[in-house]
Design a protein around this motif. Sequence first.
Motif, PDB file in Angstrom:
ATOM      1  N   UNK A 270      74.327  74.969  -4.249  1.00 30.06           N
ATOM      2  CA  UNK A 270      74.456  74.565  -5.648  1.00 30.06           C
ATOM      3  C   UNK A 270      74.138  75.739  -6.560  1.00 30.06           C
ATOM      4  N   UNK A 271      74.965  75.896  -7.599  1.00 29.25           N
ATOM      5  CA  UNK A 271      74.749  76.922  -8.626  1.00 29.25           C
ATOM      6  C   UNK A 271      73.874  76.330  -9.725  1.00 29.25           C
ATOM      7  N   UNK A 272      72.965  77.124 -10.282  1.00 28.85           N
ATOM      8  CA  UNK A 272      72.195  76.727 -11.460  1.00 28.85           C
ATOM      9  C   UNK A 272      72.510  77.744 -12.559  1.00 28.85           C
ATOM     10  N   UNK A 273      73.378  77.371 -13.472  1.00 35.37           N
ATOM     11  CA  UNK A 273      73.883  78.277 -14.502  1.00 35.37           C
ATOM     12  C   UNK A 273      73.057  78.126 -15.770  1.00 35.37           C
ATOM     13  N   UNK A 274      72.539  79.237 -16.276  1.00 34.48           N
ATOM     14  CA  UNK A 274      71.691  79.210 -17.467  1.00 34.48           C
ATOM     15  C   UNK A 274      72.491  78.822 -18.706  1.00 34.48           C
ATOM     16  N   UNK A 275      71.804  78.257 -19.687  1.00 33.26           N
ATOM     17  CA  UNK A 275      72.447  77.858 -20.937  1.00 33.26           C
ATOM     18  C   UNK A 275      73.169  79.050 -21.568  1.00 33.26           C
ATOM     19  N   UNK A 276      74.406  78.818 -21.980  1.00 37.29           N
ATOM     20  CA  UNK A 276      75.187  79.856 -22.630  1.00 37.29           C
ATOM     21  C   UNK A 276      75.909  80.797 -21.686  1.00 37.29           C
ATOM     22  N   UNK A 277      75.616  80.726 -20.378  1.00 38.44           N
ATOM     23  CA  UNK A 277      76.248  81.628 -19.412  1.00 38.44           C
ATOM     24  C   UNK A 277      77.540  81.020 -18.869  1.00 38.44           C
ATOM     25  N   UNK A 278      78.333  81.883 -18.234  1.00 42.89           N
ATOM     26  CA  UNK A 278      79.519  81.425 -17.544  1.00 42.89           C
ATOM     27  C   UNK A 278      79.644  82.149 -16.212  1.00 42.89           C
ATOM     28  N   UNK A 279      80.394  81.562 -15.292  1.00 44.23           N
ATOM     29  CA  UNK A 279      80.579  82.139 -13.970  1.00 44.23           C
ATOM     30  C   UNK A 279      82.016  81.893 -13.537  1.00 44.23           C
ATOM     31  N   UNK A 280      82.576  82.892 -12.818  1.00 41.86           N
ATOM     32  CA  UNK A 280      83.964  82.823 -12.389  1.00 41.86           C
ATOM     33  C   UNK A 280      84.057  82.736 -10.865  1.00 41.86           C
ATOM     34  N   UNK A 281      85.051  82.004 -10.412  1.00 43.15           N
ATOM     35  CA  UNK A 281      85.322  81.801  -8.993  1.00 43.15           C
ATOM     36  C   UNK A 281      86.844  81.835  -8.816  1.00 43.15           C
ATOM     37  N   UNK A 282      87.320  82.387  -7.704  1.00 41.87           N
ATOM     38  CA  UNK A 282      88.765  82.395  -7.581  1.00 41.87           C
ATOM     39  C   UNK A 282      89.266  82.825  -6.226  1.00 41.87           C
ATOM     40  N   UNK A 283      90.585  82.649  -6.042  1.00 47.55           N
ATOM     41  CA  UNK A 283      91.232  83.112  -4.823  1.00 47.55           C
ATOM     42  C   UNK A 283      92.630  83.609  -5.158  1.00 47.55           C
ATOM     43  N   UNK A 284      93.140  84.475  -4.293  1.00 47.20           N
ATOM     44  CA  UNK A 284      94.535  84.886  -4.360  1.00 47.20           C
ATOM     45  C   UNK A 284      95.196  84.547  -3.032  1.00 47.20           C
ATOM     46  N   UNK A 285      96.502  84.300  -3.090  1.00 44.74           N
ATOM     47  CA  UNK A 285      97.285  84.112  -1.870  1.00 44.74           C
ATOM     48  C   UNK A 285      98.609  84.841  -2.055  1.00 44.74           C
ATOM     49  N   UNK A 286      98.914  85.691  -1.085  1.00 42.22           N
ATOM     50  CA  UNK A 286     100.172  86.436  -1.075  1.00 42.22           C
ATOM     51  C   UNK A 286     101.044  85.898   0.051  1.00 42.22           C
ATOM     52  N   UNK A 287     102.281  85.620  -0.257  1.00 40.79           N
ATOM     53  CA  UNK A 287     103.234  85.121   0.739  1.00 40.79           C
ATOM     54  C   UNK A 287     104.015  86.278   1.319  1.00 40.79           C
ATOM     55  N   UNK A 288     103.988  86.386   2.643  1.00 41.92           N
ATOM     56  CA  UNK A 288     104.745  87.405   3.334  1.00 41.92           C
ATOM     57  C   UNK A 288     105.672  86.750   4.345  1.00 41.92           C
ATOM     58  N   UNK A 289     106.873  87.278   4.484  1.00 44.50           N
ATOM     59  CA  UNK A 289     107.849  86.697   5.399  1.00 44.50           C
ATOM     60  C   UNK A 289     107.552  87.034   6.849  1.00 44.50           C
ATOM     61  N   UNK A 290     106.825  88.132   7.079  1.00 45.77           N
ATOM     62  CA  UNK A 290     106.482  88.507   8.451  1.00 45.77           C
ATOM     63  C   UNK A 290     105.035  88.956   8.508  1.00 45.77           C
TER      64      UNK A 290
END
Length: 291
Positions: A270-290
Amino acid sequence: MSETIRIASAELAVEVSTLGAEMQSLKTADGRNWLWNGDAAWWTGRSPILFPIVGKAPGDMLAVNGKTYPMAQHGIARRREFVIVEQTATACRHELVSSAETREVYPFDFRLTLEHSLQLRTLTVTATVENTGLGPLPFGIGFHPAFLWPLPGAEGKPHAVILDNGAEPGVIQLEGGLIGKTLPTSPFKAGRLALSHDLFANDALIFPEGAGTGLKFAAEGGPSLHFSFGNLPNIALWQKPGAPFLCVEPWHGMAAHAGGTAELVERPYTVALAAGDEMRFGFTVEIRDEG
């Protein structure tokens, strides 16, 4: 009413619904859709966002400072309408802001922004959580995209998940949807997991740590999806046994412990984010034919 918008690069096109800011399709320029279609015979989801919890709460009840609130599996965001706040040819951004309705089940003020963007054959999905309240904001967050298995054009070929770090991470057994014991052996061998439907007979495979920040889902001698993860230390793989999809799920947070507390702050990761703060989370996916 929900609205679906489309963004596209020269190589990819994505449709995103305002309901849950959920991706509805991921198509290459040749028209092939790599995302699961949401067939209700198997599972109606396609790519839900998991917030403010990942997984289940005991009895579907979440506790905050001893007070309990109803909380369905994977939280509230996937069932709510987001607002489109920005759209370009290759990117879109959706936003969910806390309200009197959300505070009835999750008593905190927040802003959750979900952005989808495309560059050639790569999709990037980024979630930003902002604490708009006066005290700490506890939450878990995760992504739950489902991709076709077999991959388009790879029918009959063996498929595998291959970790970039070559590790053999420990796997957790779910007990009634809650976190149970760590199994004695990893299903990965030198970073490779040969996929078969029986792997999911007892629900998802959950790797709380050690799976690294990248992997590929690949057909032998065929197409592949290459993933990278940011600020998402937990990874799960899931399908309904026998279904024609595989979910590749990077998370920051997990279900409550079987036999443990319902308190939100005591859930793993669990994340505990302080008042006024923000946090980023993400993923990338690349499609390849081979490969």
